[in-house]
Design a protein around this motif. Structure first.
Motif, PDB file in Angstrom:
ATOM      1  N   LEU A  86       0.816  -1.218   0.000  1.00 36.69           N
ATOM      2  CA  LEU A  86       0.000   0.000   0.000  1.00 36.69           C
ATOM      3  C   LEU A  86       0.845   1.261   0.000  1.00 36.69           C
ATOM      4  O   LEU A  86       0.589   2.187  -0.771  1.00 36.69           O
ATOM      5  CB  LEU A  86      -0.946   0.000   1.200  1.00 36.69           C
ATOM      6  N   ASP A  87       1.838   1.329   0.879  1.00 35.70           N
ATOM      7  CA  ASP A  87       2.679   2.529   0.937  1.00 35.70           C
ATOM      8  C   ASP A  87       3.439   2.742  -0.367  1.00 35.70           C
ATOM      9  O   ASP A  87       3.595   3.869  -0.824  1.00 35.70           O
ATOM     10  CB  ASP A  87       3.659   2.454   2.115  1.00 35.70           C
ATOM     11  N   GLY A  88       3.914   1.660  -0.960  1.00 32.02           N
ATOM     12  CA  GLY A  88       4.628   1.766  -2.229  1.00 32.02           C
ATOM     13  C   GLY A  88       3.755   2.282  -3.352  1.00 32.02           C
ATOM     14  O   GLY A  88       4.228   2.958  -4.269  1.00 32.02           O
ATOM     15  N   LEU A  89       2.473   1.978  -3.278  1.00 27.00           N
ATOM     16  CA  LEU A  89       1.537   2.425  -4.310  1.00 27.00           C
ATOM     17  C   LEU A  89       1.035   3.852  -4.086  1.00 27.00           C
ATOM     18  O   LEU A  89       0.441   4.439  -4.976  1.00 27.00           O
ATOM     19  CB  LEU A  89       0.339   1.463  -4.385  1.00 27.00           C
ATOM     20  N   ARG A  90       1.287   4.400  -2.918  1.00 27.50           N
ATOM     21  CA  ARG A  90       0.815   5.761  -2.592  1.00 27.50           C
ATOM     22  C   ARG A  90       1.819   6.836  -2.995  1.00 27.50           C
ATOM     23  O   ARG A  90       1.832   7.910  -2.421  1.00 27.50           O
ATOM     24  CB  ARG A  90       0.514   5.857  -1.101  1.00 27.50           C
ATOM     25  N   LYS A  91       2.619   6.565  -3.971  1.00 24.35           N
ATOM     26  CA  LYS A  91       3.607   7.539  -4.458  1.00 24.35           C
ATOM     27  C   LYS A  91       2.950   8.440  -5.497  1.00 24.35           C
ATOM     28  O   LYS A  91       2.061   8.007  -6.234  1.00 24.35           O
ATOM     29  CB  LYS A  91       4.794   6.812  -5.087  1.00 24.35           C
ATOM     30  N   PRO A  92       3.400   9.688  -5.597  1.00 25.45           N
ATOM     31  CA  PRO A  92       2.766  10.612  -6.543  1.00 25.45           C
ATOM     32  C   PRO A  92       2.898  10.186  -8.007  1.00 25.45           C
ATOM     33  O   PRO A  92       2.054  10.555  -8.824  1.00 25.45           O
ATOM     34  CB  PRO A  92       3.467  11.941  -6.283  1.00 25.45           C
ATOM     35  N   GLU A  93       3.891   9.402  -8.336  1.00 24.93           N
ATOM     36  CA  GLU A  93       4.081   8.979  -9.726  1.00 24.93           C
ATOM     37  C   GLU A  93       3.226   7.766 -10.096  1.00 24.93           C
ATOM     38  O   GLU A  93       3.259   7.298 -11.230  1.00 24.93           O
ATOM     39  CB  GLU A  93       5.561   8.692 -10.015  1.00 24.93           C
ATOM     40  N   ILE A  94       2.422   7.273  -9.150  1.00 22.69           N
ATOM     41  CA  ILE A  94       1.592   6.093  -9.392  1.00 22.69           C
ATOM     42  C   ILE A  94       0.111   6.468  -9.325  1.00 22.69           C
ATOM     43  O   ILE A  94      -0.337   7.114  -8.379  1.00 22.69           O
ATOM     44  CB  ILE A  94       1.905   4.975  -8.381  1.00 22.69           C
ATOM     45  N   THR A  95      -0.620   6.040 -10.337  1.00 22.82           N
ATOM     46  CA  THR A  95      -2.074   6.174 -10.370  1.00 22.82           C
ATOM     47  C   THR A  95      -2.650   4.776 -10.220  1.00 22.82           C
ATOM     48  O   THR A  95      -2.233   3.846 -10.923  1.00 22.82           O
ATOM     49  CB  THR A  95      -2.540   6.795 -11.701  1.00 22.82           C
ATOM     50  N   PHE A  96      -3.583   4.629  -9.300  1.00 30.98           N
ATOM     51  CA  PHE A  96      -4.120   3.307  -8.965  1.00 30.98           C
ATOM     52  C   PHE A  96      -5.631   3.280  -9.200  1.00 30.98           C
ATOM     53  O   PHE A  96      -6.343   4.205  -8.841  1.00 30.98           O
ATOM     54  CB  PHE A  96      -3.823   2.999  -7.494  1.00 30.98           C
ATOM     55  N   TRP A  97      -6.096   2.178  -9.812  1.00 32.77           N
ATOM     56  CA  TRP A  97      -7.517   1.984 -10.062  1.00 32.77           C
ATOM     57  C   TRP A  97      -7.990   0.669  -9.451  1.00 32.77           C
ATOM     58  O   TRP A  97      -7.251  -0.316  -9.431  1.00 32.77           O
ATOM     59  CB  TRP A  97      -7.818   1.931 -11.559  1.00 32.77           C
TER      60      TRP A  97
END
Length: 151
Positions: free
Chosen positions: A38-49
Motif C-alpha cells: 500500500l505505501d509503495g503504491l501511494r507515491k505521486p508517480e503512481i495512479t491506482f484503479w
C-alpha cells in the motif's frame, strides 16, 4: 464492471493487495518480488484503479510514470474469485488508454517467468507487448520477464 480511481484507503483493496503480495511470496523468491505494498503504491508517480462489479472488488491495476514518455504497469491483480471473467483484460485496456492519453510513447512491465505467470504473459502478448531487456531500475533476473509496447 466499473473502474474507479482509488485512494488505497478501503479495507477491500488492502485485502486484495495482501492476496497479491502473498501470491508473489508463494511464487517468487524475495529478491525477485517487485510487487508494491500500500505505501509503495501511494507515491505521486503512481495512479491506482480498482475494479468493481455489483458492489464487489474484482481487480485492480496501476500506472507508474517512469518519465514523461514512459509508463510502467504495476499491481495488476484479479480477485481469485473472479478469475477468467475478463477483469484483467478490462484493466489492461484502461491502463493502455490512460498511457495514450498521457502521450506516453512506451508502456512496459515486469512479471514472473514461472508457470504461474503464464496467463499474465499471454494476456500482455495478446495486446502487443513484446519481450525486452530490463528497463528503469530492473536488472536481469531468471525469475523475471520484461515486456514493452510502443504506443
Amino acid at each position: 464492471m466499473e473502474i474507479k480511481l482509488d485512494d488505497l484507503t478501503g479495507p477491500e483493496i488492502a485485502q486484495l493487495l495482501d492476496e497479491h503480495l502473498q501470491n508473489m511470496a508463494k511464487h517468487s523468491p524475495p529478491e525477485s518480488r517487485h510487487a508494491l505494498n500500500l505505501d509503495g503504491l501511494r507515491k505521486p508517480e503512481i495512479t491506482f484503479w480498482s475494479v468493481w462489479e455489483n458492489g464487489h472488488l474484482v481487480g485492480c491495476g496501476a500506472l507508474k510514470e517512469l518519465d514523461y514518455k514512459h509508463g510502467e504497469i504495476k499491481s495488476m491483480r484479479t480477485s481469485s474469485s473472479h478469475l477468467r471473467k475478463g477483469v484483467a483484460k478490462k484493466v489492461l485496456q484502461h491502463i493502455i488508454a490512460e498511457a495514450k492519453n498521457r502521450n506516453y510513447r512506451r508502456l512496459s512491465l515486469e512479471t514472473g517467468s514461472m508457470t504461474a505467470f503464464e496467463p499474465a504473459r499471454r494476456l500482455y502478448a495478446s495486446f502487443g507487448f513484446q519481450y525486452c531487456k530490463p528497463f528503469s531500475d530492473y536488472i536481469e533476473d531468471p525469475n523475471s520477464v520484461f515486456m514493452t509496447m510502443e504506443l
